[in-house]
Design a protein around this motif. Structure first.
Motif, short mmCIF file in Angstrom:
data_model
loop_
_atom_site.label_atom_id
_atom_site.label_comp_id
_atom_site.label_asym_id
_atom_site.label_seq_id
_atom_site.Cartn_x
_atom_site.Cartn_y
_atom_site.Cartn_z
N GLU A 35 0.83 -1.21 0.00
CA GLU A 35 0.00 0.00 0.00
C GLU A 35 0.86 1.26 0.00
O GLU A 35 0.58 2.21 -0.72
N ILE A 36 1.92 1.23 0.80
CA ILE A 36 2.81 2.40 0.87
C ILE A 36 3.50 2.63 -0.47
O ILE A 36 3.61 3.76 -0.94
N ILE A 37 3.95 1.56 -1.10
CA ILE A 37 4.60 1.66 -2.42
C ILE A 37 3.63 2.27 -3.42
O ILE A 37 3.98 3.16 -4.19
N ARG A 38 2.39 1.81 -3.39
CA ARG A 38 1.38 2.31 -4.33
C ARG A 38 1.09 3.79 -4.08
O ARG A 38 0.99 4.58 -5.02
N ILE A 39 0.99 4.19 -2.83
CA ILE A 39 0.64 5.57 -2.49
C ILE A 39 1.80 6.52 -2.78
O ILE A 39 1.61 7.59 -3.35
N THR A 40 3.01 6.15 -2.36
CA THR A 40 4.15 7.06 -2.49
C THR A 40 4.85 6.97 -3.84
O THR A 40 5.55 7.90 -4.22
N GLY A 41 4.71 5.85 -4.52
CA GLY A 41 5.39 5.69 -5.80
C GLY A 41 6.85 5.29 -5.65
O GLY A 41 7.60 5.29 -6.61
N CYS A 42 7.27 4.97 -4.44
CA CYS A 42 8.65 4.53 -4.20
C CYS A 42 8.84 3.11 -4.69
O CYS A 42 7.89 2.35 -4.82
N THR A 43 10.08 2.75 -4.91
CA THR A 43 10.39 1.36 -5.20
C THR A 43 10.45 0.60 -3.88
O THR A 43 10.55 1.22 -2.81
N ASP A 44 10.43 -0.71 -3.95
CA ASP A 44 10.51 -1.54 -2.75
C ASP A 44 11.81 -1.25 -1.99
O ASP A 44 11.82 -1.07 -0.77
N GLU A 45 12.91 -1.17 -2.73
CA GLU A 45 14.22 -0.91 -2.13
C GLU A 45 14.25 0.47 -1.47
O GLU A 45 14.73 0.63 -0.35
N SER A 46 13.72 1.47 -2.15
CA SER A 46 13.70 2.83 -1.61
C SER A 46 12.84 2.89 -0.34
O SER A 46 13.22 3.55 0.63
N LEU A 47 11.73 2.19 -0.35
CA LEU A 47 10.86 2.15 0.82
C LEU A 47 11.61 1.55 2.01
O LEU A 47 11.62 2.11 3.11
N ARG A 48 12.27 0.41 1.79
CA ARG A 48 13.01 -0.24 2.87
C ARG A 48 14.13 0.65 3.39
O ARG A 48 14.35 0.76 4.59
N GLN A 49 14.84 1.32 2.48
CA GLN A 49 15.92 2.21 2.90
C GLN A 49 15.41 3.38 3.72
O GLN A 49 15.97 3.71 4.77
N ASN A 50 14.34 4.00 3.25
CA ASN A 50 13.79 5.15 3.97
C ASN A 50 13.24 4.75 5.33
O ASN A 50 13.42 5.47 6.31
N LEU A 51 12.59 3.61 5.40
CA LEU A 51 12.06 3.12 6.68
C LEU A 51 13.21 2.79 7.63
O LEU A 51 13.17 3.15 8.81
N SER A 52 14.25 2.17 7.10
CA SER A 52 15.41 1.83 7.91
C SER A 52 16.11 3.09 8.41
O SER A 52 16.48 3.19 9.59
N ARG A 53 16.28 4.06 7.54
CA ARG A 53 16.91 5.33 7.94
C ARG A 53 16.08 6.04 9.01
O ARG A 53 16.62 6.59 9.97
N ALA A 54 14.77 6.03 8.82
CA ALA A 54 13.89 6.68 9.80
C ALA A 54 14.00 6.00 11.16
O ALA A 54 14.18 6.66 12.18
N ARG A 55 13.93 4.68 11.17
CA ARG A 55 14.03 3.94 12.44
C ARG A 55 15.38 4.17 13.11
O ARG A 55 15.45 4.37 14.32
N ARG A 56 16.44 4.11 12.31
CA ARG A 56 17.79 4.32 12.86
C ARG A 56 17.91 5.72 13.45
O ARG A 56 18.42 5.90 14.57
#
Length: 167
Positions: free
Chosen positions: A130-151
């Motif tokens: 759902e997040i990929i569909r809404i934001t238009g990010c790639t799967d890899e970009s989504l994981r990186q951004n989520l990881s960066r945010a959590r870190r």
């Protein structure tokens, strides 16, 4: 402006945006994050881009303004936290509430894209698809951004709680 046209006209100067973002030398906000936030803002205004006289200049203005906003936000945050004197708390429930407020403040300080993805995933409970569909990010970009945010949240929380602890 539709998806194909957006990709053709706007994504054509993504490389230039990336080089410019890298030149800003941001430390807590990566060039990729700034470029993605810029592209998201352009996507949100895609219907007005057809009539805009210079989309590339608009993109660079958005990028520059976002970099300035991040810099200003860091400066304000440093000033706020350096001038505060914390009072030790005994009640565990009050401490938990304080921790939630602290985490909320940290989340508010994230870059817009990381903040949006983190809120959607961790607070609102959206699925990755759902997040990929809404934001238009790639799967890899989504994981990186989520990881960066959590870190970032984890590091800032630890740093801020150490500052708050009386010695």
């Amino acid at each position: 402006m539709e998806t194909e046209e957006f990709g053709k006209h706007i994504m054509a100067f993504r490389g230039k945006l990336m080089r410019q973002a890298q030149a800003f030398g941001e430390t807590d906000v990566s060039a990729e994050d700034l470029v993605q936030e810029t592209l998201l803002r352009l996507w949100d205004m895609r219907h007005r881009l057809k009539t805009h006289p210079n989309c590339e200049a608009l993109a660079f203005s958005i990028l520059r303004n976002m970099a300035r906003d991040h810099w200003r936000h860091r400066q304000i945050e440093r000033e706020e936290w350096s001038g505060r004197r914390e009072i030790p708390v005994d009640d565990r429930q009050v401490e938990a509430t304080d921790e939630v407020r602290l985490i909320s403040r940290i989340v508010e300080g994230l870059p817009a894209l990381q903040q949006r993805i983190f809120r959607m995933k961790e607070i609102e409970g959206y699925t990755t698809a759902e997040i990929i569909r809404i934001t238009g990010c790639t799967d890899e970009s989504l994981r990186q951004n989520l990881s960066r945010a959590r870190r970032h949240i984890r590091e800032e929380f630890i740093r801020m709680t150490k500052e708050r602890t009386p010695k």
